[in-house]
Design a protein around this motif. Structure first.
Motif, mmCIF file in Angstrom:
data_model
loop_
_atom_site.group_PDB
_atom_site.id
_atom_site.type_symbol
_atom_site.label_atom_id
_atom_site.label_comp_id
_atom_site.label_asym_id
_atom_site.label_seq_id
_atom_site.Cartn_x
_atom_site.Cartn_y
_atom_site.Cartn_z
ATOM 1 N N ILE A 114 17.274 -1.557 5.740
ATOM 2 C CA ILE A 114 16.071 -1.137 6.467
ATOM 3 C C ILE A 114 15.310 -0.079 5.671
ATOM 4 O O ILE A 114 14.074 -0.132 5.559
ATOM 5 N N LEU A 115 16.027 0.880 5.095
ATOM 6 C CA LEU A 115 15.364 1.905 4.270
ATOM 7 C C LEU A 115 14.689 1.277 3.056
ATOM 8 O O LEU A 115 13.594 1.691 2.660
ATOM 9 N N ALA A 116 15.338 0.272 2.470
ATOM 10 C CA ALA A 116 14.745 -0.398 1.308
ATOM 11 C C ALA A 116 13.451 -1.097 1.691
ATOM 12 O O ALA A 116 12.449 -1.028 0.961
ATOM 13 N N TRP A 117 13.437 -1.756 2.860
ATOM 14 C CA TRP A 117 12.218 -2.432 3.301
ATOM 15 C C TRP A 117 11.130 -1.419 3.653
ATOM 16 O O TRP A 117 9.941 -1.666 3.421
ATOM 17 N N CYS A 118 11.521 -0.272 4.225
ATOM 18 C CA CYS A 118 10.533 0.793 4.474
ATOM 19 C C CYS A 118 9.901 1.243 3.164
ATOM 20 O O CYS A 118 8.685 1.477 3.086
ATOM 21 N N ALA A 119 10.725 1.362 2.118
ATOM 22 C CA ALA A 119 10.200 1.760 0.808
ATOM 23 C C ALA A 119 9.256 0.702 0.249
ATOM 24 O O ALA A 119 8.243 1.033 -0.389
ATOM 25 N N VAL A 120 9.559 -0.573 0.511
ATOM 26 C CA VAL A 120 8.671 -1.654 0.049
ATOM 27 C C VAL A 120 7.306 -1.521 0.708
ATOM 28 O O VAL A 120 6.261 -1.628 0.048
ATOM 29 N N PHE A 121 7.280 -1.286 2.018
ATOM 30 C CA PHE A 121 6.013 -1.120 2.734
ATOM 31 C C PHE A 121 5.266 0.130 2.277
ATOM 32 O O PHE A 121 4.058 0.092 2.019
ATOM 33 N N LEU A 122 5.996 1.254 2.187
ATOM 34 C CA LEU A 122 5.333 2.537 1.963
ATOM 35 C C LEU A 122 4.963 2.778 0.505
ATOM 36 O O LEU A 122 3.919 3.375 0.223
ATOM 37 N N PHE A 123 5.812 2.320 -0.413
ATOM 38 C CA PHE A 123 5.574 2.626 -1.826
ATOM 39 C C PHE A 123 5.175 1.393 -2.641
ATOM 40 O O PHE A 123 4.205 1.442 -3.402
ATOM 41 N N GLY A 124 5.926 0.301 -2.481
ATOM 42 C CA GLY A 124 5.613 -0.907 -3.239
ATOM 43 C C GLY A 124 4.232 -1.453 -2.916
ATOM 44 O O GLY A 124 3.422 -1.743 -3.812
ATOM 45 N N LYS A 125 3.938 -1.568 -1.632
ATOM 46 C CA LYS A 125 2.635 -2.087 -1.208
ATOM 47 C C LYS A 125 1.508 -1.126 -1.602
ATOM 48 O O LYS A 125 0.428 -1.557 -2.039
ATOM 49 N N ALA A 126 1.747 0.164 -1.467
ATOM 50 C CA ALA A 126 0.737 1.151 -1.851
ATOM 51 C C ALA A 126 0.441 1.066 -3.350
ATOM 52 O O ALA A 126 -0.714 1.160 -3.775
ATOM 53 N N PHE A 127 1.483 0.865 -4.150
ATOM 54 C CA PHE A 127 1.296 0.780 -5.607
ATOM 55 C C PHE A 127 0.480 -0.454 -5.977
ATOM 56 O O PHE A 127 -0.432 -0.377 -6.824
ATOM 57 N N ILE A 128 0.781 -1.595 -5.363
ATOM 58 C CA ILE A 128 0.031 -2.820 -5.662
ATOM 59 C C ILE A 128 -1.436 -2.647 -5.281
ATOM 60 O O ILE A 128 -2.342 -3.025 -6.034
ATOM 61 N N THR A 129 -1.699 -2.064 -4.113
ATOM 62 C CA THR A 129 -3.083 -1.826 -3.677
ATOM 63 C C THR A 129 -3.783 -0.848 -4.612
ATOM 64 O O THR A 129 -4.971 -1.005 -4.925
ATOM 65 N N PHE A 130 -3.058 0.161 -5.063
ATOM 66 C CA PHE A 130 -3.601 1.131 -6.027
ATOM 67 C C PHE A 130 -4.030 0.433 -7.320
ATOM 68 O O PHE A 130 -5.129 0.668 -7.837
ATOM 69 N N VAL A 131 -3.182 -0.464 -7.820
ATOM 70 C CA VAL A 131 -3.495 -1.204 -9.048
ATOM 71 C C VAL A 131 -4.725 -2.083 -8.832
ATOM 72 O O VAL A 131 -5.602 -2.174 -9.700
ATOM 73 N N VAL A 132 -4.820 -2.722 -7.662
ATOM 74 C CA VAL A 132 -5.987 -3.555 -7.353
ATOM 75 C C VAL A 132 -7.262 -2.714 -7.380
ATOM 76 O O VAL A 132 -8.289 -3.126 -7.925
ATOM 77 N N GLY A 133 -7.200 -1.526 -6.804
ATOM 78 C CA GLY A 133 -8.359 -0.638 -6.808
ATOM 79 C C GLY A 133 -8.799 -0.271 -8.212
ATOM 80 O O GLY A 133 -9.991 -0.292 -8.536
ATOM 81 N N LEU A 134 -7.834 0.058 -9.069
ATOM 82 C CA LEU A 134 -8.164 0.390 -10.460
ATOM 83 C C LEU A 134 -8.757 -0.814 -11.188
ATOM 84 O O LEU A 134 -9.705 -0.677 -11.975
ATOM 85 N N MET A 135 -8.214 -2.014 -10.926
ATOM 86 C CA MET A 135 -8.728 -3.231 -11.569
ATOM 87 C C MET A 135 -10.190 -3.479 -11.206
ATOM 88 O O MET A 135 -10.956 -4.016 -12.010
ATOM 89 N N LEU A 136 -10.590 -3.082 -9.986
ATOM 90 C CA LEU A 136 -11.952 -3.314 -9.527
ATOM 91 C C LEU A 136 -12.879 -2.131 -9.812
ATOM 92 O O LEU A 136 -13.981 -2.057 -9.272
ATOM 93 N N GLY A 137 -12.410 -1.196 -10.618
ATOM 94 C CA GLY A 137 -13.274 -0.106 -11.060
ATOM 95 C C GLY A 137 -13.359 1.080 -10.129
ATOM 96 O O GLY A 137 -14.216 1.954 -10.315
ATOM 97 N N ARG A 138 -12.482 1.164 -9.116
ATOM 98 C CA ARG A 138 -12.481 2.333 -8.243
ATOM 99 C C ARG A 138 -11.810 3.499 -8.959
ATOM 100 O O ARG A 138 -10.959 3.313 -9.830
ATOM 101 N N SER A 139 -12.167 4.704 -8.561
ATOM 102 C CA SER A 139 -11.529 5.891 -9.144
ATOM 103 C C SER A 139 -10.070 5.937 -8.702
ATOM 104 O O SER A 139 -9.672 5.321 -7.710
ATOM 105 N N ALA A 140 -9.264 6.689 -9.458
ATOM 106 C CA ALA A 140 -7.842 6.790 -9.129
ATOM 107 C C ALA A 140 -7.639 7.382 -7.740
ATOM 108 O O ALA A 140 -6.754 6.948 -6.983
#
Length: 568
Positions: free
Chosen positions: A295-321
């Motif tokens: 359960i903790l691992a899945w919480c980390a996937v939601f909170l950190f893994g998903k946030a990181f992927i969305t962060f990368v998408v934002g950078l790819m589309l030219g948004r500021s960090a």
């Protein structure tokens, strides 16, 4: 039999009301209250209500109405107009999250269907929770707000093919790509057919009901359209919610959209609440002790893994960090459609309980954390990006704009309300300088020719550079209590007394604002009501003095602590 059903119904209603009320007081999602109620009354709790076919059927009706309302709000024109934020960003975020999670799970040996299902569930965030929290913070129109909402809109749409996939896989013993492609093609054909044939038919039915001037007939017609479309989709081999979504999309954009939405909202709210209750009834908290690390691992996937992927998408589309990371945190939680996918898969036997339950629990936990994450996402601006350079640039701009200003007004916030105040100052030839941190509102005020700089008025250095010590008045037009109190505190520390006028969304924080030093407060709910009352009294023949006396007395009665402090 009747007594037993009545006892179960009362138990469900009472516990739901208590749980939803508790979570509302804590400003947390109502869905969490329903989940807690289901957990309490279900077989893994007090065992007051059995999870039978009748309860599951009512919950499925909730899903039908939920997807029907999503279809109503779907607009191809709006989608294409915001294609960068919706289509491009949404595709990258949902596709990237789904592909990353599914590939990792498949590599670990999980069945491809379950891996894709988990990837889809993780990709979804809560549109209701995110939009509500962003609206409360006044950030809907901000850069990060618009970017996050665009992705959320695509997530809602992406639920459709995932529902088709769950429906297909639940009927097959193994992964059959041809069956899935066939059902997706069938859904696409149904979508086109409804747009061409059934859309005009649905609108004709609703038009006939509207002409009868019978509210009951119109309501029954709307129910017929939603449930009838779901039934015919079922006959065609598609999931019930798919048909409801297609019917909603056919009516969306028509003259009847808003009336149908208003009439069916009570059905949706109650039945969707029941769906969340049934989800809670299926959660077995004993598994927390059995699978704590999973359960903790899945919480980390939601909170950190998903946030990181969305962060990368934002950078790819030219948004500021800073913007990309902030949107990543805003979306780093599970959503209603993730619950929907997991629950359908569990109920159909596609997803084994020992695999599905830990993900379900982790999703519910992160959904409960979502308001806190969104509320504190602004702290990332201090951690990412060059905050010192931004402050220095704003100070320089303020210094250039305010060098010759004295006995001026410092206008904190130049949005919808602030621009009107700025226009009034310009008409009266009163010197002022406006400070706005939201880029879209800043550009709009700049386009209208107002004296404005881009920065956060809650910073001491910014207020000092704006010449706060030499000003005669501070006007605060945004509704961020902590920032407003900081500005009031700094103004009260100046050697000369400076009057502060605050516009508040409502009267909940009046006592704190008075204590912080606000001279005059305009709660928008009181200001609008009292202004309307004042004009109504004048039109009824009262003199300005008589109307003013009544409004002043009413104002003092509503908020005794605000005598002489509240404007109309």
């Amino acid at each position: 039999m009747t007594e037993h059903l009545l006892t179960q119904s009362l138990s469900m209603i009472v516990l739901s009301a208590v749980a939803v009320g508790l979570f509302a007081a804590l400003r947390m999602p109502a869905a969490m209250g329903y989940l807690l109620a289901g957990l309490a009354i279900g077989p893994h709790g007090l065992n007051l209500v059995a999870l039978g076919d009748d309860t599951l059927f009512l919950a499925e009706l909730g899903l039908i109405f939920l997807m029907f309302m999503v279809g109503l709000e779907f607009s191809l024109t709006t989608l294409l107009a915001a294609r960068a934020d919706v289509l491009v960003a949404g595709t990258l975020q949902v596709g990237g999250t789904l592909a990353t999670i599914a590939a990792a799970l498949w590599w670990l040996g999980l069945d491809a269907r379950i891996a894709i299902l988990f990837g889809g569930a993780v990709a979804m965030s809560s549109t209701a929770v995110s939009m509500k929290q962003l609206a409360e913070q006044g950030e809907i129109s901000s850069q990060h707000g618009r970017f996050a909402i665009g992705i959320l809109l695509f997530q809602d749409i992406a639920t459709i093919p995932l529902l088709v996939a769950v429906d297909s896989w639940s009927r097959q013993a193994s992964f059959d790509p041809f069956d899935l492609m066939g059902r997706l093609a069938l859904a696409a054909i149904a979508l086109i057919a409804v747009s061409i044939i059934a859309g005009p038919l649905f609108r004709t039915v609703l038009a006939g009901a509207s002409k009868s001037r019978s509210n009951e007939l119109f309501l029954l017609s709307a129910l017929f359209v939603a449930l009838g479309a779901a039934y015919f989709a079922h006959l065609a081999g598609l999931a019930l919610p798919i048909g409801a979504f297609i019917a909603g999309m056919a009516i969306g954009g028509s003259d009847f959209q808003h009336r149908v939405e208003d009439d069916l909202r009570p059905f949706r709210d109650v039945l969707v609440g029941l769906f969340f209750v049934t989800v809670g009834m299926q959660v077995d908290l004993q598994l927390v002790a059995v699978f704590p690390y999973t359960i903790l691992a899945w919480c980390a996937v939601f909170l950190f893994g998903k946030a990181f992927i969305t962060f990368v998408v934002g950078l790819m589309l030219g948004r500021s960090a800073a913007i990309a990371l902030r949107v990543g945190v805003i979306l780093a939680h599970g959503g209603e459609f993730g619950l929907l996918l997991l629950t359908l898969a569990l109920n159909t036997g596609l997803l084994p309980s020992e695999f599905g339950q830990p993900v379900l629990i982790a999703l519910a936990i992160t959904m409960g954390l979502a308001p806190l994450l969104i509320q504190h996402s602004a702290l990332l601006d201090h951690l990412v990006g060059n905050r010192r350079d931004r402050l220095a640039a704003t100070e320089t701009a303020l210094g250039a704009a305010g060098t010759s200003l004295e006995r001026h007004v410092v206008l904190c916030g130049c949005g919808r309300v602030g621009r009107l105040v700025a226009t009034a100052f310009e008409a009266a030839k009163i010197p002022f300088i406006a400070i706005e941190c939201d880029l879209a509102r800043f550009r709009e005020a700049q386009r209208q020719g107002h004296t404005i700089v881009h920065g956060d008025a809650a910073h001491r250095r910014i207020l000092s550079a704006a010449g706060l010590a030499k000003s005669r008045l501070v006007v605060i037009t945004f509704d961020r209590p902590s920032a407003v109190e900081r500005i009031l505190k700094f103004a009260s520390e100046q050697q000369m007394a400076i009057s502060c006028l605050v516009s508040a969304a409502d009267d909940r924080d009046i006592t704190a604002l008075v204590g912080a030093g606000a001279k005059v407060i305009f709660p928008e709910n009181l200001a609008a009501g009292l202004a309307l009352a004042d004009q109504s009294l004048l039109l009824c023949g009262l003199t300005q003095e008589e109307a003013g006396r009544i409004v002043t007395a009413l104002r003092a009665e509503l908020n005794p602590e605000l005598r002489e402090r509240v404007g109309i």
